[in-house]
Design a protein around this motif. Structure first.
Motif, short mmCIF file in Angstrom:
data_model
loop_
_atom_site.label_atom_id
_atom_site.label_comp_id
_atom_site.label_asym_id
_atom_site.label_seq_id
_atom_site.Cartn_x
_atom_site.Cartn_y
_atom_site.Cartn_z
N PRO A 26 0.80 -1.23 0.00
CA PRO A 26 0.00 0.00 0.00
C PRO A 26 0.83 1.28 0.00
N GLU A 27 2.16 1.19 0.13
CA GLU A 27 2.98 2.39 0.09
C GLU A 27 2.88 3.01 -1.30
N THR A 28 3.04 4.32 -1.37
CA THR A 28 2.86 5.04 -2.62
C THR A 28 4.19 5.37 -3.28
N GLY A 29 4.11 5.74 -4.57
CA GLY A 29 5.30 6.21 -5.26
C GLY A 29 5.88 7.44 -4.62
N ALA A 30 5.03 8.31 -4.10
CA ALA A 30 5.51 9.52 -3.44
C ALA A 30 6.32 9.16 -2.20
N HIS A 31 5.90 8.13 -1.47
CA HIS A 31 6.67 7.69 -0.30
C HIS A 31 8.08 7.27 -0.73
N ILE A 32 8.15 6.51 -1.81
CA ILE A 32 9.45 6.04 -2.30
C ILE A 32 10.37 7.22 -2.58
N LEU A 33 9.83 8.23 -3.24
CA LEU A 33 10.65 9.39 -3.59
C LEU A 33 11.00 10.23 -2.38
N ASP A 92 9.04 8.86 7.13
CA ASP A 92 7.99 9.02 6.13
C ASP A 92 6.85 8.04 6.36
N ALA A 93 7.16 6.85 6.85
CA ALA A 93 6.08 5.89 7.16
C ALA A 93 5.17 6.44 8.26
N LEU A 94 5.77 7.07 9.27
CA LEU A 94 4.97 7.62 10.38
C LEU A 94 4.07 8.75 9.90
N THR A 95 4.57 9.57 9.01
CA THR A 95 3.81 10.76 8.59
C THR A 95 2.90 10.48 7.39
N GLU A 128 14.78 21.68 5.07
CA GLU A 128 14.89 21.01 3.78
C GLU A 128 14.06 19.72 3.75
N VAL A 129 13.90 19.09 4.90
CA VAL A 129 13.01 17.93 5.01
C VAL A 129 11.59 18.34 4.62
N LEU A 130 11.15 19.48 5.13
CA LEU A 130 9.80 19.95 4.83
C LEU A 130 9.62 20.30 3.35
N VAL A 131 10.69 20.82 2.75
CA VAL A 131 10.63 21.13 1.32
C VAL A 131 10.44 19.84 0.51
N ILE A 132 11.17 18.80 0.86
CA ILE A 132 11.04 17.51 0.16
C ILE A 132 9.64 16.95 0.35
N ARG A 133 9.14 17.03 1.57
CA ARG A 133 7.80 16.51 1.86
C ARG A 133 6.74 17.22 1.02
N GLU A 134 6.88 18.51 0.87
CA GLU A 134 5.93 19.28 0.09
C GLU A 134 6.07 18.98 -1.40
N ARG A 135 7.30 18.80 -1.85
CA ARG A 135 7.55 18.56 -3.28
C ARG A 135 6.95 17.25 -3.75
N PHE A 136 7.07 16.19 -2.94
CA PHE A 136 6.57 14.88 -3.33
C PHE A 136 5.39 14.50 -2.45
N ASN A 137 4.25 15.05 -2.78
CA ASN A 137 3.08 14.78 -1.95
C ASN A 137 2.23 13.68 -2.56
N ASP A 138 1.41 13.07 -1.72
CA ASP A 138 0.63 11.91 -2.15
C ASP A 138 -0.45 12.26 -3.17
N GLU A 174 0.08 13.79 -5.81
CA GLU A 174 0.68 13.70 -7.14
C GLU A 174 1.37 12.36 -7.27
N ASP A 175 0.65 11.32 -6.91
CA ASP A 175 1.23 9.99 -6.86
C ASP A 175 1.15 9.30 -8.23
N ASP A 176 1.77 9.89 -9.23
CA ASP A 176 1.83 9.29 -10.56
C ASP A 176 3.26 8.76 -10.77
N TRP A 177 3.38 7.45 -10.99
CA TRP A 177 4.72 6.84 -11.08
C TRP A 177 5.55 7.44 -12.20
N THR A 178 4.98 7.62 -13.37
CA THR A 178 5.76 8.12 -14.49
C THR A 178 6.33 9.49 -14.19
N THR A 179 5.49 10.38 -13.65
CA THR A 179 5.93 11.73 -13.35
C THR A 179 6.90 11.76 -12.17
N LEU A 180 6.51 11.08 -11.10
CA LEU A 180 7.33 11.12 -9.88
C LEU A 180 8.70 10.46 -10.07
#
Length: 358
Positions: free
Chosen positions: A168-175, A292-295, A335-345, A347-353
């Motif tokens: 169930p993890e998302t592509g956004a989580h991976i990134l 990232d799993a916790l959040t 910078e952690v917060l910037v990454i979290r905002e950039r790859f949000n769930d 926009e969980d499209d594998w091709t784009t992400l």
């Protein structure tokens, strides 16, 4: 393209003589200096095909000229024709040691000058052709290497996507966790090459979940002890899938897959490694993955707040997590917060992400 000859001689009549002889050579031009210091400065900034150099000059003799020029990176193979007197055999020996390519003796014989310069100019042309060929080959190697690297990265993406279909993890989580990992590595002073390697290998951390049955992997509630024992096998499964690859990315992925559930105090799995016995990449990914799993919301749990997840990471430094990794993660919180905002769930499209990893 004209070949260029630099002539350095403090006697004006010799400069006139040499210039006149150069004009008899096909497709050649000359640049002259009576002051050897000025000639050396010009030679440092240019790459003539040949230097015709007198030995006996004020301020800087011919051997000193050669020694200074040869000490400059890129000038080691400069062709130099030294001009000496007939009785200066010791000078010629010294000039050979310093790096002279050939000699002329005074008084200058016109035919000998033309023959020696033609030979040296032919050698210079061959050197330039070889150098150009080497540059072309280097460029082709860079293109081929980049193509291989892109194929490796595509392999990582497709393997990660295969795991995502089972989990169930998302592509956004991976990134997110991959970029968190790169961020921590940078803060620890890891080389730029290894930061990039970690960025591309981290998404493979849970590839072993393809070997876990759905009734365990997709269970909405807490796993029973015996179920959790089966779930823990995904670390070893991932290692076995990736370990024999010749790809540096997949090799790093194998190490991460095996070690990212180890704990700094030795209570993790599958090997119960402790402290720095846990590979650095695995220690880094442990922080990034757990945060990232916790959040992130999952079917079996709501997302934790950022503050609660941060507090959990901080309180488990030295127990679950490497304290150095935690310190860097918290230090780079903005910078952690910037990454979290950039790859949000959302926009969980594998091709784009995942194109961000290519």
């Amino acid at each position: 393209m004209k070949q260029e000859i630099l002539i350095v001689d403090d006697t004006p009549i010799n400069l006139v003589l040499f210039e006149g002889l150069v004009k008899k050579l096909a497709n050649c031009s000359s640049t002259t200096f009576a002051d050897p210091v000025q000639g050396l400065l010009w030679a440092q900034a240019h790459t003539p095909d040949l230097i015709v150099l007198d030995y006996m000059m004020p301020n800087l003799n011919g051997i000193e000229f050669i020694q200074r020029l040869r000490s400059i990176p890129g000038k080691e193979n400069q062709l130099i024709l030294m001009v000496t007197a007939n009785d200066q055999k010791d000078v010629r020996y010294q000039a050979l040691d310093a790096g002279a390519s050939d000699f002329l003796t005074k008084p200058i014989d016109r035919l000998e000058f033309l023959a020696r310069t033609r030979n040296l100019l032919a050698l210079s042309a061959a050197q330039r052709k070889l150098s150009d060929h080497a540059l072309t080959l280097a460029a082709e190697v860079r293109v081929a290497t980049a193509d291989i690297l892109q194929r490796e990265q595509e392999t990582v993406i497709r393997l990660s996507k295969a795991a995502e279909y089972r989990d169930p993890e998302t592509g956004a989580h991976i990134l997110r966790m991959a970029h968190y990992s790169q961020l921590i590595a940078r803060g620890l002073g890891v080389s730029a090459a290894d930061q990039d390697l970690l960025l591309h290998a981290a998404p493979l951390h849970d590839i072993g979940k393809v070997g876990i049955t759905d009734n365990i992997l997709l269970k909405p509630g807490r796993l029973l002890p015996e179920e959790f024992e089966l779930m823990k096998k995904h670390a070893s499964f991932g290692y076995e899938i990736l370990k024999d690859s010749k790809s540096s990315i997949l090799q790093a992925g194998a190490e991460i897959a095996l070690g990212h559930h180890e704990k700094f105090n030795g209570s993790g799995y599958p090997q119960q490694l402790r402290g720095e016995a846990i590979p650095l990449f695995s220690r880094i990914v442990a922080v990034a993955d757990v945060f990232d799993a916790l959040t992130s919301a999952r079917p079996y749990k709501p997302a934790w707040s950022l503050e609660a997840a941060r507090a959990h990471i901080q309180s488990n430094a030295g127990e679950h997590f490497d304290p150095a990794c935690v310190a860097v993660f918290l230090e780079l919180w903005d910078e952690v917060l910037v990454i979290r905002e950039r790859f949000n769930d959302q926009e969980d499209d594998w091709t784009t992400l995942l194109n961000t990893l290519l």
